[in-house]
Design an enzyme around this catalytic site. Structure first.
Site, PDB file in Angstrom:
ATOM      1  N   ASP A 161       0.847  -1.145   0.070  1.00 34.93           N
ATOM      2  CA  ASP A 161       0.129  -0.129  -0.217  1.00 34.93           C
ATOM      3  C   ASP A 161       0.857   0.951   0.050  1.00 34.93           C
ATOM      4  OD1 ASP A 161      -1.834   1.970   0.643  1.00 34.93           O
ATOM      5  OD2 ASP A 161      -2.640   1.015   2.226  1.00 34.93           O
ATOM      6  N   GLU A 179      29.668   8.539   4.021  1.00 34.25           N
ATOM      7  CA  GLU A 179      29.856   7.181   4.540  1.00 34.25           C
ATOM      8  C   GLU A 179      29.736   6.273   3.038  1.00 34.25           C
ATOM      9  OE1 GLU A 179      26.384   5.210   6.643  1.00 34.25           O
ATOM     10  OE2 GLU A 179      25.691   7.501   6.884  1.00 34.25           O
ATOM     11  N   CYS A 228      25.856   8.733   9.820  1.00 33.26           N
ATOM     12  CA  CYS A 228      25.150   9.896   9.521  1.00 33.26           C
ATOM     13  C   CYS A 228      25.620  11.131  10.025  1.00 33.26           C
ATOM     14  CB  CYS A 228      23.552   9.654   9.408  1.00 33.26           C
ATOM     15  SG  CYS A 228      23.273   8.630   8.237  1.00 33.26           S
ATOM     16  N   THR A 254      13.925   3.577   1.784  1.00 29.97           N
ATOM     17  CA  THR A 254      14.545   4.673   2.591  1.00 29.97           C
ATOM     18  C   THR A 254      16.062   5.190   2.091  1.00 29.97           C
ATOM     19  OG1 THR A 254      15.496   3.143   4.378  1.00 29.97           O
ATOM     20  CG2 THR A 254      13.381   4.265   5.007  1.00 29.97           C
ATOM     21  N   SER A 302      17.525   0.212  15.239  1.00 30.70           N
ATOM     22  CA  SER A 302      18.073   1.369  14.700  1.00 30.70           C
ATOM     23  C   SER A 302      17.321   2.504  15.287  1.00 30.70           C
ATOM     24  CB  SER A 302      18.400   1.685  13.148  1.00 30.70           C
ATOM     25  OG  SER A 302      18.669   2.720  12.791  1.00 30.70           O
ATOM     26  N   HIS A 362      18.147  14.516  12.163  1.00 34.07           N
ATOM     27  CA  HIS A 362      18.523  13.619  11.074  1.00 34.07           C
ATOM     28  C   HIS A 362      17.398  12.733  10.770  1.00 34.07           C
ATOM     29  CE1 HIS A 362      20.446  10.619   8.689  1.00 34.07           C
ATOM     30  NE2 HIS A 362      20.093   9.714   9.741  1.00 34.07           N
ATOM     31  N   ASN A 386      16.762   9.591   2.227  1.00 30.61           N
ATOM     32  CA  ASN A 386      17.915   9.849   3.195  1.00 30.61           C
ATOM     33  C   ASN A 386      19.384  10.169   2.610  1.00 30.61           C
ATOM     34  OD1 ASN A 386      19.499   9.514   5.373  1.00 30.61           O
ATOM     35  ND2 ASN A 386      19.262   7.287   5.771  1.00 30.61           N
ATOM     36  N   SER A 417      24.317   6.014  13.218  1.00 31.86           N
ATOM     37  CA  SER A 417      24.577   4.664  13.560  1.00 31.86           C
ATOM     38  C   SER A 417      25.770   4.070  13.985  1.00 31.86           C
ATOM     39  CB  SER A 417      23.789   3.713  12.545  1.00 31.86           C
ATOM     40  OG  SER A 417      22.322   4.074  12.345  1.00 31.86           O
TER      41      SER A 417
HETATM   42  N1  COA Z   1      -0.650   3.024   5.991  1.00 32.36           N
HETATM   43  C1  COA Z   1      -0.117   3.771   6.822  1.00 32.36           C
HETATM   44  N2  COA Z   1       0.846   3.263   7.598  1.00 32.36           N
HETATM   45  C2  COA Z   1       1.474   2.111   7.186  1.00 32.36           C
HETATM   46  C3  COA Z   1       0.602   1.332   6.303  1.00 32.36           C
HETATM   47  C4  COA Z   1      -0.436   1.746   5.713  1.00 32.36           C
HETATM   48  N3  COA Z   1      -0.933   0.965   4.684  1.00 32.36           N
HETATM   49  N4  COA Z   1       1.353   0.199   6.497  1.00 32.36           N
HETATM   50  C5  COA Z   1       2.370   0.165   7.514  1.00 32.36           C
HETATM   51  N5  COA Z   1       2.300   1.357   8.106  1.00 32.36           N
HETATM   52  C6  COA Z   1       3.411   1.840   8.965  1.00 32.36           C
HETATM   53  C7  COA Z   1       3.498   0.869  10.083  1.00 32.36           C
HETATM   54  O1  COA Z   1       2.420   1.073  11.255  1.00 32.36           O
HETATM   55  C8  COA Z   1       4.778   1.678  10.803  1.00 32.36           C
HETATM   56  O2  COA Z   1       4.555   2.738  11.507  1.00 32.36           O
HETATM   57  P1  COA Z   1       5.307   3.017  12.992  1.00 32.36           P
HETATM   58  O3  COA Z   1       6.454   2.760  13.019  1.00 32.36           O
HETATM   59  O4  COA Z   1       4.769   4.183  13.400  1.00 32.36           O
HETATM   60  O5  COA Z   1       4.532   1.654  13.725  1.00 32.36           O
HETATM   61  C9  COA Z   1       5.425   2.135   9.530  1.00 32.36           C
HETATM   62  O6  COA Z   1       4.472   2.269   8.582  1.00 32.36           O
HETATM   63  C10 COA Z   1       6.524   1.230   9.161  1.00 32.36           C
HETATM   64  O7  COA Z   1       6.047  -0.221   8.877  1.00 32.36           O
HETATM   65  P2  COA Z   1       7.096  -1.402   9.254  1.00 32.36           P
HETATM   66  O8  COA Z   1       6.045  -2.548   9.128  1.00 32.36           O
HETATM   67  O9  COA Z   1       7.776  -1.167  10.591  1.00 32.36           O
HETATM   68  O10 COA Z   1       8.157  -1.260   8.157  1.00 32.36           O
HETATM   69  P3  COA Z   1       9.348  -2.035   7.787  1.00 32.36           P
HETATM   70  O11 COA Z   1       9.290  -3.054   8.506  1.00 32.36           O
HETATM   71  O12 COA Z   1       9.321  -2.186   6.085  1.00 32.36           O
HETATM   72  O13 COA Z   1      10.438  -0.994   8.143  1.00 32.36           O
HETATM   73  C11 COA Z   1      12.097   0.942   8.400  1.00 32.36           C
HETATM   74  C12 COA Z   1      10.456   0.266   8.043  1.00 32.36           C
HETATM   75  C13 COA Z   1      11.951   2.210   8.554  1.00 32.36           C
HETATM   76  C14 COA Z   1      12.479   0.167   9.792  1.00 32.36           C
HETATM   77  C15 COA Z   1      12.772   0.150   7.557  1.00 32.36           C
HETATM   78  O14 COA Z   1      12.346   1.022   6.108  1.00 32.36           O
HETATM   79  C16 COA Z   1      14.327   0.458   7.685  1.00 32.36           C
HETATM   80  O15 COA Z   1      15.083  -0.102   8.100  1.00 32.36           O
HETATM   81  N6  COA Z   1      14.823   1.729   6.965  1.00 32.36           N
HETATM   82  C17 COA Z   1      16.323   2.114   7.276  1.00 32.36           C
HETATM   83  C18 COA Z   1      16.292   2.879   8.487  1.00 32.36           C
HETATM   84  C19 COA Z   1      17.793   3.521   8.719  1.00 32.36           C
HETATM   85  O16 COA Z   1      18.455   3.960   7.729  1.00 32.36           O
HETATM   86  N7  COA Z   1      18.273   3.375   9.724  1.00 32.36           N
HETATM   87  C20 COA Z   1      19.820   3.684  10.118  1.00 32.36           C
HETATM   88  C21 COA Z   1      19.954   5.385  10.204  1.00 32.36           C
HETATM   89  S1  COA Z   1      19.144   6.139  11.472  1.00 32.36           S
END
Ligand code: COA
Length: 390
Positions: free
Chosen positions: A32, A82, A114, A155, A204, A236, A279, A311
């Site tokens: 979605d 990085e 970062c 991301t 993270s 960040h 990002n 990180s």
């Molecule tokens: N409508 C609205 N929101 C939705 C949705 C929908 N249809 N489907 C999922 N979501 C929301 C979830 O509820 C969640 O919200 P929350 O975090 O407030 O609970 C969010 O979208 C993300 O969903 P999730 O299932 O947790 O996503 P994911 O397992 O794909 O992982 C990240 C998301 C951000 C953790 C992942 O993209 C990631 O690891 N990114 C890299 C982060 C990074 O770079 N970190 C290092 C530097 S700080």
């Protein structure tokens, strides 16, 4: 004792040739689109063409600064990244022929995920405090790359922010207080043999929130301002929703009620560029500052909070005050243009770009012209990267 004010005198931003729409990504991944638009707070992400890398975007960000201010008294160039192109040579040295850096400036590359751009800014402030006649060019440049079909994929992103740091700055004076929190955590890393980062997303998110709270505590211990004194909070932003999560966590940890409208007022304008750029690792926090300044009414004299997180991990909470007349020095139109002029990337080309590896055989490899930006990687020959101006 009064000391000379030091801070950001000019700030310029550049990004890549392409942008991938999160709607396109969502359709191909069968998720979605609201998961991206609302769940992580991203609409698009910048993607590098085959002839772009952190050197080309760093050069594009820094050139307008040299065009406006010249190179006199720039004695240091600190490039934080990085996603560097060489394990030994500092990426900033490739900028010499491209933008005319002075030979009388030391050039160094900085790395701590970062956080590196903030290290550059603080080191620059220290050098200028020692000799206020000097200026330091700080460049934060990154291309964020995660494996295809992984949670990290939406991301990704890319940008460079160049800042001229000087005494009596025109845009933002850095305040002396700062809070730091460093800890050994495996939340995000990239071994030398990999081009895409490894990330444990949930670890993270939690590590970022804990580090924010700890850095804030240290900032207060060191005499920093109260939370209620800030006009805005620049975080960040690995994805923009992260900033909102961290701010809510910070407010609640300090016993403040975290009303969504209040959080939105403190953060929304810092996220407008990041929401469409994605990002940009080291550059992300400073892109947040550019976004805030470009989208907000007069902030003269207001205090801003900065929360830098890299990180691994190092976090820093610091603050600054917006300078009188700062609006005359902003590059709002150029910043908006850099985003608006990106070319929409189709999904098939995106995958090809993602999967293409740099040649490693030492032969001559011309790279076809693809980017519409001012600088490009023209060839790799004898293991040397050859750049050109367009
Ligand atoms: N409508 C609205 N929101 C939705 C949705 C929908 N249809 N489907 C999922 N979501 C929301 C979830 O509820 C969640 O919200 P929350 O975090 O407030 O609970 C969010 O979208 C993300 O969903 P999730 O299932 O947790 O996503 P994911 O397992 O794909 O992982 C990240 C998301 C951000 C953790 C992942 O993209 C990631 O690891 N990114 C890299 C982060 C990074 O770079 N970190 C290092 C530097 S700080």
């Amino acid at each position: 004792m009064t000391s000379t004010p030091v801070g950001i005198h000019d700030l310029s931003f550049a990004t890549t040739h392409y942008a991938l729409d999160h709607g396109v990504l969502a359709e191909r991944l069968g998720v979605d689109p609201d998961k991206f638009y609302l769940g992580i707070g991203q609409e698009m992400m910048s993607v590098a063409a085959a002839d772009e890398d952190i050197v080309t975007i760093a050069a594009a960000a820094a050139k307008p600064i040299l065009d406006r201010h010249g190179v006199d008294n720039i004695r240091t160039v600190l490039l934080a990244t990085e996603s560097g192109v060489d394990q030994s040579k500092a990426a900033g040295l490739y900028l010499h022929p491209l933008i005319g850096l002075p030979n009388t400036a030391r050039v160094v590359e900085l790395k701590q995920a970062c956080y590196g751009g903030t290290a550059g800014l603080q080191f620059a402030a220290g050098l200028i405090a020692r000799d206020p006649s000097q200026r330091v060019l700080v460049i934060a440049a990154d291309i964020a790359k995660y494996e295809l079909d992984t949670p990290g994929e939406p991301t990704q992103g890319a940008a460079a922010v160049a800042m001229l740091v000087s005494a009596n700055p025109a845009i933002l004076e850095l305040e002396p207080h700062s809070g730091i929190y460093s800890a050994d955590i495996m939340d995000f890393w990239r071994p030398n043999y990999r081009t895409a980062a490894m990330v444990d997303g949930k670890t993270s998110v939690n590590a970022y929130q804990k580090a924010t709270q700890e850095a804030w505590t240290d900032y207060r211990r060191n005499g920093g301002r109260d939370l209620t004194e800030f006009a805005a909070f620049c975080y960040h932003q690995p994805f923009t929703k992260m900033a909102f999560k961290a701010h809510r966590h910070l407010l609640e940890s300090q016993g403040h009620t975290a009303e969504p409208a209040e959080i939105d007022a403190a953060l929304h304008n810092t996220t407008i560029y990041n929401r469409t750029v994605g990002n940009s690792y080291t550059a992300s926090l400073y892109l947040g500052l550019a976004s805030l300044l470009d989208h907000t009414g007069d902030l003269t004299g207001q205090a801003l909070a900065f929360i830098s997180y890299g990180s691994g991990s190092v976090a820093e909470f610091f603050s600054g005050t917006v300078q009188p007349g700062y609006r005359e020095h902003l590059r709002t139109e150029e910043n908006r243009d850099a985003i608006a002029t990106r070319v929409a990337l189709d999904y098939d080309r995106y995958r090809v770009l993602h999967e293409t590896e740099s040649p490693s055989d030492g032969m001559y490899h011309a790279i076809p012209e693809e980017t519409g930006r001012p600088f490009r990687l023209a060839a790799i020959s004898g293991h040397k990267r050859i750049y050109e101006s367009r």
